[in-house]
Design a protein around this motif. Structure first.
Motif, PDB file in Angstrom:
ATOM      1  N   PHE A 184       0.816  -1.213   0.000  1.00 17.89           N
ATOM      2  CA  PHE A 184       0.000   0.000   0.000  1.00 17.89           C
ATOM      3  C   PHE A 184       0.850   1.263   0.000  1.00 17.89           C
ATOM      4  N   SER A 185       1.959   1.254   0.744  1.00 19.84           N
ATOM      5  CA  SER A 185       2.814   2.443   0.830  1.00 19.84           C
ATOM      6  C   SER A 185       3.393   2.821  -0.528  1.00 19.84           C
ATOM      7  N   GLU A 186       3.582   1.821  -1.407  1.00 19.73           N
ATOM      8  CA  GLU A 186       4.072   2.082  -2.760  1.00 19.73           C
ATOM      9  C   GLU A 186       2.916   2.326  -3.723  1.00 19.73           C
ATOM     10  N   ALA A 187       1.849   1.535  -3.569  1.00 22.08           N
ATOM     11  CA  ALA A 187       0.719   1.619  -4.494  1.00 22.08           C
ATOM     12  C   ALA A 187       0.069   3.001  -4.495  1.00 22.08           C
ATOM     13  N   LYS A 188       0.002   3.640  -3.339  1.00 20.19           N
ATOM     14  CA  LYS A 188      -0.672   4.940  -3.253  1.00 20.19           C
ATOM     15  C   LYS A 188       0.034   6.026  -4.053  1.00 20.19           C
ATOM     16  N   LYS A 189       1.294   5.776  -4.401  1.00 16.93           N
ATOM     17  CA  LYS A 189       2.030   6.729  -5.236  1.00 16.93           C
ATOM     18  C   LYS A 189       1.788   6.499  -6.726  1.00 16.93           C
ATOM     19  N   LEU A 190       1.094   5.415  -7.063  1.00 18.58           N
ATOM     20  CA  LEU A 190       0.735   5.078  -8.445  1.00 18.58           C
ATOM     21  C   LEU A 190       1.950   5.125  -9.386  1.00 18.58           C
ATOM     22  N   PRO A 191       2.970   4.325  -9.125  1.00 16.41           N
ATOM     23  CA  PRO A 191       4.140   4.349 -10.005  1.00 16.41           C
ATOM     24  C   PRO A 191       3.877   3.773 -11.401  1.00 16.41           C
ATOM     25  N   PHE A 192       2.863   2.897 -11.515  1.00 13.98           N
ATOM     26  CA  PHE A 192       2.514   2.333 -12.828  1.00 13.98           C
ATOM     27  C   PHE A 192       1.308   3.071 -13.395  1.00 13.98           C
ATOM     28  N   PHE A 193       1.443   3.556 -14.614  1.00 18.06           N
ATOM     29  CA  PHE A 193       0.326   4.159 -15.340  1.00 18.06           C
ATOM     30  C   PHE A 193       0.072   3.324 -16.595  1.00 18.06           C
TER      31      PHE A 193
ATOM     32  N   GLY B 215      14.216   2.302  -8.159  1.00 21.61           N
ATOM     33  CA  GLY B 215      14.424   3.745  -8.150  1.00 21.61           C
ATOM     34  C   GLY B 215      13.476   4.455  -7.196  1.00 21.61           C
ATOM     35  N   PRO B 216      13.701   5.740  -6.935  1.00 22.06           N
ATOM     36  CA  PRO B 216      12.769   6.523  -6.102  1.00 22.06           C
ATOM     37  C   PRO B 216      11.377   6.511  -6.723  1.00 22.06           C
ATOM     38  N   LEU B 217      10.375   6.185  -5.923  1.00 18.25           N
ATOM     39  CA  LEU B 217       9.023   6.049  -6.455  1.00 18.25           C
ATOM     40  C   LEU B 217       8.439   7.400  -6.851  1.00 18.25           C
ATOM     41  N   LYS B 218       7.901   7.440  -8.073  1.00 19.43           N
ATOM     42  CA  LYS B 218       7.238   8.642  -8.568  1.00 19.43           C
ATOM     43  C   LYS B 218       5.974   8.212  -9.291  1.00 19.43           C
ATOM     44  N   MET B 219       4.987   9.074  -9.274  1.00 22.64           N
ATOM     45  CA  MET B 219       3.745   8.786  -9.966  1.00 22.64           C
ATOM     46  C   MET B 219       3.993   8.631 -11.462  1.00 22.64           C
ATOM     47  N   GLY B 220       3.516   7.526 -12.019  1.00 27.25           N
ATOM     48  CA  GLY B 220       3.617   7.310 -13.456  1.00 27.25           C
ATOM     49  C   GLY B 220       5.015   7.073 -13.972  1.00 27.25           C
ATOM     50  N   MET B 221       5.935   6.606 -13.128  1.00 30.71           N
ATOM     51  CA  MET B 221       7.318   6.411 -13.578  1.00 30.71           C
ATOM     52  C   MET B 221       7.441   5.253 -14.565  1.00 30.71           C
ATOM     53  N   ILE B 222       6.491   4.311 -14.516  1.00 33.02           N
ATOM     54  CA  ILE B 222       6.426   3.234 -15.492  1.00 33.02           C
ATOM     55  C   ILE B 222       5.175   3.458 -16.331  1.00 33.02           C
ATOM     56  N   GLY B 223       5.351   3.824 -17.577  1.00 35.64           N
ATOM     57  CA  GLY B 223       4.222   4.119 -18.450  1.00 35.64           C
ATOM     58  C   GLY B 223       4.017   3.025 -19.477  1.00 35.64           C
ATOM     59  N   PHE B 224       2.834   2.419 -19.513  1.00 31.88           N
ATOM     60  CA  PHE B 224       2.527   1.330 -20.433  1.00 31.88           C
ATOM     61  C   PHE B 224       1.425   1.792 -21.383  1.00 31.88           C
TER      62      PHE B 224
ATOM     63  N   HIS C 279      12.785   4.922 -14.252  1.00 30.16           N
ATOM     64  CA  HIS C 279      11.766   5.137 -15.277  1.00 30.16           C
ATOM     65  C   HIS C 279      11.858   4.079 -16.374  1.00 30.16           C
ATOM     66  N   ALA C 280      10.691   3.676 -16.900  1.00 26.62           N
ATOM     67  CA  ALA C 280      10.626   2.785 -18.052  1.00 26.62           C
ATOM     68  C   ALA C 280       9.378   3.136 -18.849  1.00 26.62           C
ATOM     69  N   HIS C 281       9.437   2.894 -20.158  1.00 28.83           N
ATOM     70  CA  HIS C 281       8.366   3.367 -21.032  1.00 28.83           C
ATOM     71  C   HIS C 281       8.042   2.315 -22.089  1.00 28.83           C
ATOM     72  N   PHE C 282       6.750   2.070 -22.266  1.00 28.73           N
ATOM     73  CA  PHE C 282       6.269   1.091 -23.232  1.00 28.73           C
ATOM     74  C   PHE C 282       5.285   1.776 -24.164  1.00 28.73           C
ATOM     75  N   GLY C 283       5.446   1.556 -25.465  1.00 27.55           N
ATOM     76  CA  GLY C 283       4.547   2.159 -26.442  1.00 27.55           C
ATOM     77  C   GLY C 283       3.219   1.418 -26.526  1.00 27.55           C
ATOM     78  N   LYS C 284       2.496   1.664 -27.591  1.00 23.45           N
ATOM     79  CA  LYS C 284       1.169   1.072 -27.774  1.00 23.45           C
ATOM     80  C   LYS C 284       1.284  -0.389 -28.203  1.00 23.45           C
ATOM     81  N   ASP C 285       0.304  -1.190 -27.791  1.00 24.74           N
ATOM     82  CA  ASP C 285       0.152  -2.569 -28.271  1.00 24.74           C
ATOM     83  C   ASP C 285       1.357  -3.448 -27.985  1.00 24.74           C
ATOM     84  N   VAL C 286       2.060  -3.188 -26.896  1.00 22.27           N
ATOM     85  CA  VAL C 286       3.202  -4.009 -26.486  1.00 22.27           C
ATOM     86  C   VAL C 286       2.696  -5.293 -25.821  1.00 22.27           C
ATOM     87  N   ILE C 287       3.357  -6.404 -26.131  1.00 27.41           N
ATOM     88  CA  ILE C 287       3.007  -7.696 -25.550  1.00 27.41           C
ATOM     89  C   ILE C 287       4.208  -8.209 -24.763  1.00 27.41           C
ATOM     90  N   ILE C 288       3.984  -8.522 -23.492  1.00 30.18           N
ATOM     91  CA  ILE C 288       5.061  -8.996 -22.614  1.00 30.18           C
ATOM     92  C   ILE C 288       4.671 -10.338 -22.014  1.00 30.18           C
TER      93      ILE C 288
END
Length: 249
Positions: free
Chosen positions: A36-45, A63-72, A99-108
């Motif tokens: 919860f302490s990490e989730a409330k910062k919403l690092p994944f968008f 890395g230091p948690l930031k809102m939206g630092m991982i964008g999918f 930070h990490a960034h994923f474009g549209k229609d990515v499959i993992i």
């Protein structure tokens, strides 16, 4: 007047972000997968349509948690339309250095025994497929161009028909820092690249290139050394890339 214009631009930027985020998937993923302490910062968008086929694996943030630092599903490329095929099947471990960034229609896909690592500002372009059954490491500031694929397995047992010996079904992929990988590149098991490497479009990489040294251009099927003293000028682009990929509130 300039102060008001700047405030208006900021408002438009924030409104665009709020409107484009898939809030249902974003809230569900963060609070399901993180403490919860990490989730409330919403690092994944998550942006646009994405299917969570399986997210039972571990997602680790260093890395230091930031809102939206991982964008999918981010819209950082010229193409703006989505096909709605983005999918995450993550049963193993995925680690993000920052930070990490994923474009549209990515499959993992990361299998139960798989390990996948993204360095700071690691990036997958649109329509990239990442299949990890063993180990895939992507370095800092490394970008994989659209419609490329990273596959660390042969998927099927392959053998030498004379000796009847089988080839290893899985291997490791290790992509160095500051790699610029063009579109429609296939990266197979046992691929290793040095730092500051450029790979030309429509190439097939399937071996260890790290002994060739840095600042090289690879290309072909299979890929081979095309040119020395060749590198992307990352320093001239860094601020622009941060502007387009990192959330600016």
């Amino acid at each position: 007047m300039s102060f008001l214009k700047e405030k208006y631009r900021k408002f438009k930027r924030v409104f665009k972000i709020i409107r484009s985020v898939n809030w249902i998937k974003t809230l569900y993923f963060n609070f399901k997968k993180l403490p919860f302490s990490e989730a409330k910062k919403l690092p994944f968008f998550f942006y646009g349509s994405v299917k969570f086929t399986n997210i039972s694996g571990d997602f680790i943030l260093e890395g230091p948690l930031k809102m939206g630092m991982i964008g999918f599903g981010l819209l950082f490329e010229k193409m703006t339309r989505q096909r709605g095929i983005a999918e995450i099947n993550m049963q193993g471990k995925m680690l993000f250095k920052n930070h990490a960034h994923f474009g549209k229609d990515v499959i993992i896909y990361v299998s139960k025994n798989g390990y996948c690592e993204f360095g700071d500002m690691g990036c997958l372009g649109s329509n990239v497929k990442l299949i990890c059954t063993n180990r895939v490491v992507i370095g800092n500031w490394t970008g994989i161009g659209y419609e490329s694929q990273l596959i660390d397995t042969n998927s099927h047992p392959m053998m030498d028909t004379n000796t009847k010996t089988h080839f290893p079904i899985e291997g490791e992929i290790k992509i160095g820092d500051y790699n610029a990988i063009s579109n429609r590149v296939t990266i197979m098991l046992n691929t290793k690249t040095p730092n500051n490497c450029v790979i030309a479009s429509n190439s097939l990489c399937n071996k260890d290139y790290s002994s060739l040294g840095e600042n090289i251009l690879l290309g072909g099927i299979p890929a081979k050394l095309i040119r020395n003293n060749f590198a992307r000028d990352w320093e001239s682009e860094k601020e622009m890339l941060k502007k387009y990929k990192i959330l600016q509130w």
